[in-house]
Design an enzyme around this catalytic site. Structure first.
Site, mmCIF file in Angstrom:
data_model
loop_
_atom_site.group_PDB
_atom_site.id
_atom_site.type_symbol
_atom_site.label_atom_id
_atom_site.label_comp_id
_atom_site.label_asym_id
_atom_site.label_seq_id
_atom_site.Cartn_x
_atom_site.Cartn_y
_atom_site.Cartn_z
ATOM 1 N N HIS A 64 13.172 26.361 46.804
ATOM 2 C CA HIS A 64 12.294 25.854 47.864
ATOM 3 C C HIS A 64 13.179 25.386 49.030
ATOM 4 C CE1 HIS A 64 8.630 26.117 45.429
ATOM 5 N NE2 HIS A 64 9.449 25.828 44.412
ATOM 6 N N GLY A 69 6.432 20.456 47.405
ATOM 7 C CA GLY A 69 5.758 19.294 46.856
ATOM 8 C C GLY A 69 4.664 18.728 47.723
ATOM 9 N N GLY A 70 4.514 17.427 47.625
ATOM 10 C CA GLY A 70 3.410 16.760 48.285
ATOM 11 C C GLY A 70 2.289 16.414 47.337
ATOM 12 N N GLU A 71 2.478 16.659 46.035
ATOM 13 C CA GLU A 71 1.400 16.379 45.089
ATOM 14 C C GLU A 71 1.082 14.887 44.970
ATOM 15 O OE1 GLU A 71 3.274 20.217 43.356
ATOM 16 O OE2 GLU A 71 3.943 18.454 44.463
ATOM 17 N N TYR A 131 1.347 29.492 46.453
ATOM 18 C CA TYR A 131 0.552 29.327 45.236
ATOM 19 C C TYR A 131 -0.764 30.105 45.301
ATOM 20 C CZ TYR A 131 2.733 25.534 42.461
ATOM 21 O OH TYR A 131 3.540 24.799 41.638
ATOM 22 N N HIS A 225 9.041 29.578 35.067
ATOM 23 C CA HIS A 225 8.780 28.308 34.364
ATOM 24 C C HIS A 225 8.353 28.584 32.918
ATOM 25 C CE1 HIS A 225 8.961 27.100 38.466
ATOM 26 N NE2 HIS A 225 7.695 27.236 38.739
ATOM 27 N N ARG A 228 8.543 25.801 30.232
ATOM 28 C CA ARG A 228 8.025 24.459 30.530
ATOM 29 C C ARG A 228 7.317 23.818 29.327
ATOM 30 N NH1 ARG A 228 5.474 23.028 34.836
ATOM 31 N NH2 ARG A 228 5.711 24.820 36.219
ATOM 32 N N ASP A 286 14.490 26.525 40.603
ATOM 33 C CA ASP A 286 13.386 25.781 41.232
ATOM 34 C C ASP A 286 13.952 24.689 42.130
ATOM 35 O OD1 ASP A 286 10.714 25.399 41.789
ATOM 36 O OD2 ASP A 286 10.310 24.151 40.042
#
Length: 391
Positions: A64, A69-71, A131, A225, A228, A286
């Protein structure tokens, strides 16, 4: 100036013995044994790699680069990556992508950042999309993005099996993969779709259905991922047994309450023991992406950040801690990735390839020197070439 790396044991990534490597014009000009440099020859810089190993430069195909992000709200947006964060970990090629936020982070900014990093010294590519489906594009479609924009080599990361995804239908997902494939065919690029997988119970169902119901080759999609959780990793092993590529993420947050994540180095060992050919396995970091922490109710409770440095750390751990053969482990961040993404000048120590090289201590495999396109970026573990705005 010509640079000669002398007396290093070369992993190309297969072991080829002690060699001297001649670098000129950003390329590997020759690989020879015990070269003699004539007196009064053109300016030559000689690096003595006695007692050291020489690897291809590492490729990180999921970074990235403009942050992610920003979640957890606007204050949790992760910052852009800096050049030194990349090269200090031996990475000489990155593929940038968008993540959850496809609104305030866009493809034009991603493209600009990739060009900036290229100007600063490394090789860069990007994925179109993010996404969500319909995917973000710069031109009229993801197919034309791949065909018309040099740095765009595929689509991703497209999220499925995740509460943060756009919950696309199978038909919507397959249409994106089909467009990416045709765009790749027409442009001579990989045209792969980098598929983000979450904790959802559907796991890889869309990908398995694609194999059964369409003519699209299995390697057109690269699920990431995959380690995970234990259950997702097991599904990934079954996908690999069908001939698919699995992408193991090296960044992790050990405090994540929800996951029973499989450490990347251990995941590699297990996959190999299960009979998965190493050529079907790759690592990505990531890097600079957010590592959001959600509780069992899918409520945000914390945030970590991915690190590109983890890419080689996990390869090194696979060798030192998990007993994976060195030349096998190296493939997951060098030749395998170059093959999967059709990066023909990358991933190998070979004449005429880009002079992307990493020199490590033989005793403990720590990184000492990094070359990107023939330029020494790291020496004795210290970054020589920093980003424009780094101190």
């Amino acid at each position: 100036m010509i640079t000669i790396i002398k007396n290093g044991e070369v992993y190309a990534p297969e072991y080829i013995g002690k060699k001297d490597i001649i670098i000129a014009g950003g390329k590997i000009e020759a690989i020879v044994e015990n070269i003699t440099i004539p007196q009064n020859f053109a300016p030559v810089k000689v690096i003595n790699a006695e007692g050291k190993l020489v690897f291809p430069g590492f490729i990180d195909a999921h970074v990235h680069i403009i942050g992610g992000g920003g979640e957890g709200g606007f204050k949790t947006r992760t910052p852009e990556i800096q050049l030194s964060d990349i090269v200090v970990g031996g990475i000489t090629t990155v593929v940038g992508c968008l993540g959850t936020d496809g609104v305030c982070r866009d493809l034009k900014a991603l493209l600009a950042k990739s060009r900036a990093l290229e100007e600063e010294g490394i090789s860069t590519y990007i994925y179109s999309g993010s996404y969500a489906i319909p995917v973000n594009t710069i031109t009229s479609s993801c197919k034309s993005d791949i065909m018309l924009i040099d740095k765009i080599i595929g689509i991703g990361e497209v999220a499925i099996s995740d509460h943060r995804s756009s919950q696309p239908t199978y038909e919507e997902f397959i249409k994106v993969v089909a467009d990416a494939r045709v765009g790749g065919l027409l442009s001579g690029k990989a045209g792969v779709v980098n598929v983000h997988l979450g904790y959802g119970e559907r796991r890889l169902q869309y990908l398995v259905r694609m194999i059964k119901e369409t003519e699209i080759p299995i390697k057109q999609v690269i699920p990431t991922h995959i380690n995970r959780s234990t259950s997702l990793f097991e599904a990934g092993i079954e996908f690999a047994k069908l001939g698919g590529i699995i992408d193991i993420t090296t960044s992790s947050d050990p405090d994540h309450l929800e996951k029973d994540e499989v450490k990347a180095s251990t995941a590699l060992k297990i996959a190999l023991e299960r009979g998965i050919p190493v050529e079907q396995i790759q690592f990505t970091s990531d890097g600079q992406g957010s590592l959001p922490i959600f509780n069992k109710k899918r409520e945000f409770i914390g945030l970590g950040i991915g690190s590109t440095k983890s890419l080689y750390i996990e390869v090194r751990d696979a060798v030192i801690k998990d007993g994976v053969d060195l030349e096998v482990a190296l493939k997951v961040i060098t030749s395998n990735v170059a093959t999967n993404l059709k990066l023909y000048n990358k991933g190998l120590v070979q004449e005429s390839k880009d002079a992307d090289l990493v020199i490590v201590n033989k005793s403990d495999l720590t990184i000492q020197t990094v070359f990107a396109k023939g330029v020494e970026m790291v020496s004795d573990g210290k970054v020589l070439v920093k980003g424009t705005f780094e101190k």
